[in-house]
Design a protein around this motif. Structure first.
Motif: not given
Ligand code: PHE
Length: 462
Positions: A235-237, A326-329
Motif C-alpha cells: 500500500a505504498m507503491g 534505502v529502498s524507501l528513500l
C-alpha cells in the motif's frame, strides 16, 4: 535496489533474485522493532494469531495484486495506475507519497539502533541494561545527553541512507544482505534458545503464544493490518515498482508466497526473542515502542559472551534497517523524478532536506516539542503521529482503493491474466478474485472505521 534511470528496464534474473531483493526491502525494523512492540501492546498471542490470519489472506492477495500491476504496466507506482486508467493516476500519487512520511521517522529509529550499536561496541552494555532498560526513555527524551545526541544519531543514520542512494552502492548492499540476513536469523534463533534458561521466560512464552480472546478489540485488527502493510511493504507503491522489474516467466504467486513467508517468519521469531524476554525481565506486557531497546540489552548483559554478541547483533539489525530505509528513500527520490521531471541529483537533494526536517520533528517530539494528542499519538509523540497516520489511516485507504481499482475499474481478470502469463498456474485464482472484489475492500473498510473509533475511544464493538 533497482533504478528506473534508463529507458531500457533492467530486470531480476529469476525468482530467487526477485524474492531476495523484495525480502531485503520487506525485512527491517517493521519485523524487529514494530511487530514485537505491537504484539505486546495488543495482548500477546491473540495479536499474533490475528496477524497471521490477515497476512496469509489480505497481505498475500494485495501483494499479488501490486506485483502484477507493476509487471503488467512495467511502470512504477505513479504511472502504473494512470497507465491502466488515466482517471485514477491519483491513487498512485497518494501511495507514492507515503514513503515520504515514513522514511524520516524510520531513520529516527535507525538512529537509536546505531546509537545502541555504538554503545555496545564501546562496552557500555551495562548502562543500556541498567534499571530495567530505563536508559532508552531517558535518552530519547534528552535527560541523558540533551536532544543533540538523539538528533546526531538520527542524522548519522539518515546520511548513511542518503550516501547509499547517491553512490548507488545498493547492489553491493543487496549482495551483502544475502549473507547478513541469514546470519541475523541464525543469531535470533540462538538468542531465543538461550532465553529459555532465563527465569520467568515461560510465562512470557505463554503470553506470546496463548491467545486470550478477551483482549480482542477493534484496535487489534487495525494494529494487525497496519503492521501487515508496513512489514510487507504494501500500500505504498513499493511492490508495484518491484513488480515492474520482474520477468514474465517468473511466477508471481510463488514469489509472493516466498516473500510473505520470509517476512512473517522473521517477525514471529523477533517477537519470540523480544516479547517473552520482556516478561522475564520484569517489564511485563510493557506497551511502549522501546521494548526492543529495553529488553534485549538486559538479555545480553546476562548472557555468556553477551558483550561480544550484542554489538554483532545490533550491527545486523542496523543492516536490515538500512536495506529497508534505502529502498524507501530510493522510492521517494524516484517519485520526485517521475512527478516533477527533475534530475535525479536534485531529487536526492530535496528528499534529503525533507528527510532531515521531518525526522527532526519526530526526534524533538520526545523532547521540547512533546505533544499530547491522546489516543492519536499513543504517547509516542510526533513519531507516533507519523506512524499512525501512514500505517493506520493512509495505507488501509490506499489498499481499499487498490482493491476497488483492480476489482471494478480494470477488472480482476487483468491481474489474474498477468499472474498466469507465460503459462504460470495461478493456484488460488478463485480465492484471489473473491478477496479483491469483496472480502478485502469490505473488511478493510470495517477494520478502518471500527479500529479508529476504538482507538479514539468513541466506542468498541468487540
Ligand atoms: N517493510 C519494511 C520493514 O519491515 C519497511 C519498509 C516499507 C521498507 C516499505 C521499504 C518499503 O521494516
Amino acid at each position: 535496489m533497482i533504478k528506473d534511470e534508463t529507458s531500457k528496464r533492467a530486470s531480476f534474473s529469476g525468482r530467487l533474485g526477485f524474492v531476495m531483493a523484495a525480502a531485503a526491502s520487506a525485512v527491517g525494523l517493521g519485523n524487529l522493532w514494530r511487530f514485537p512492540y505491537l504484539t505486546s501492546h495488543y495482548g500477546g498471542g491473540i495479536f499474533v494469531i490475528v496477524y497471521i490470519i490477515l497476512a496469509v489472506t489480505f497481505g498475500f492477495s494485495l501483494m499479488i495484486a501490486e506485483i502484477a500491476l507493476g509487471r503488467k504496466t512495467g511502470k512504477s507506482c505513479i504511472s502504473a495506475f494512470g497507465d491502466l486508467c488515466k482517471k485514477y493516476k491519483w491513487i498512485g500519487v497518494i501511495a507514492a507519497l507515503v514513503p515520504l512520511l515514513i522514511v524520516p521517522y524510520y531513520c529516527v529509529i535507525g538512529g537509536w539502533v546505531t546509537k545502541w550499536f555504538s554503545m555496545t561496541v564501546t562496552g557500555d552494555l551495562s548502562t543500556l541494561a541498567a534499571d530495567g532498560g530505563a536508559y532508552w526513555w531517558d535518552y530519547i527524551t534528552g535527560n541523558i545527553a540533551g536532544m543533540s545526541d538523539p538528533t546526531l544519531w538520527f542524522i548519522i543514520f539518515a546520511m548513511l541512507c542518503v550516501f547509499c542512494v547517491v553512490v548507488g552502492v545498493d547492489r553491493g548492499i543487496e549482495k551483502l544482505s544475502k549473507i547478513l540476513m541469514p546470519l541475523l536469523l541464525f543469531m535470533m534463533i540462538g538468542i531465543t534458545i538461550y532465553e529459555f534458561t532465563l527465569p520467568g521466560f515461560w510465562d512470557g512464552v505463554v503470553f506470546y503464544l496463548n491467545p486470550d480472546v478477551s483482549k480482542l478489540s477493534g484496535g487489534t485488527f487495525l494494529g494487525a493490518i497496519s503492521q501487515i502493510f508496513y512489514s510487507m511493504s504494501l500500500a505504498m507503491g513499493i511492490m508495484i515498482t518491484y513488480g515492474s522489474y520482474m520477468k514474465k516467466d517468473v511466477s508471481i504467486e510463488k514469489s509472493t508466497r516466498n516473500i510473505s513467508v520470509i517476512d512473517t517468519v522473521v517477525a514471529i521469531l523477533a517477537g519470540f526473542m523480544i516479547v517473552p524476554a520482556a516478561f522475564s525481565m520484569g517489564l511485563g506486557d510493557s506497551k511502549g515502542m522501546g521494548l526492543m531497546f529495553m529488553s534485549l540489552p538486559q538479555v545480553f548483559a546476562q548472557m555468556p559472551a553477551g558483550e561480544i554478541i550484542a554489538p554483532i547483533f545490533y550491527l545486523l539489525v542496523l543492516f536490515a534497517a538500512l536495506t529497508s530505509a534505502v529502498s524507501l528513500l530510493e522510492t521517494v527520490v524516484s517519485v520526485f523524478v517521475d512527478l516533477k521531471k527533475i534530475r535525479r541529483n536534485d531529487s536526492i537533494g530535496i528528499s534529503a532536506v525533507l528527510l532531515v526536517l521531518l525526522g527532526i520533528v519526530s526526534v524533538m517530539g520526545f523532547g521540547p516539542w512533546m505533544t499530547n494528542f491522546g489516543a492519536f499519538d499513543q504517547g509516542a509523540g510526533w513519531l507516533g503521529i507519523f506512524d499512525t497516520v501512514t500505517n493506520s489511516i493512509l495505507m488501509p485507504v490506499i489498499a481499499i482503493l487498490t482493491c476497488v481499482f483492480v476489482g471494478y475499474v480494470i477488472k480482476v481478470h487483468v491481474i489474474t491474466d498477468e499472474v498466469e502469463a507465460e503459462g504460470n498456474a495461478f493456484v488460488s485464482k478463485r480465492v484471489f478474485e473473491y478477496m479483491i472484489k469483496y472480502i478485502c475492500p469490505i473488511c478493510l473498510a470495517a477494520i478502518l472505521i471500527f479500529g479508529l473509533l476504538d482507538m479514539f475511544g468513541v466506542f468498541s464493538v468487540y
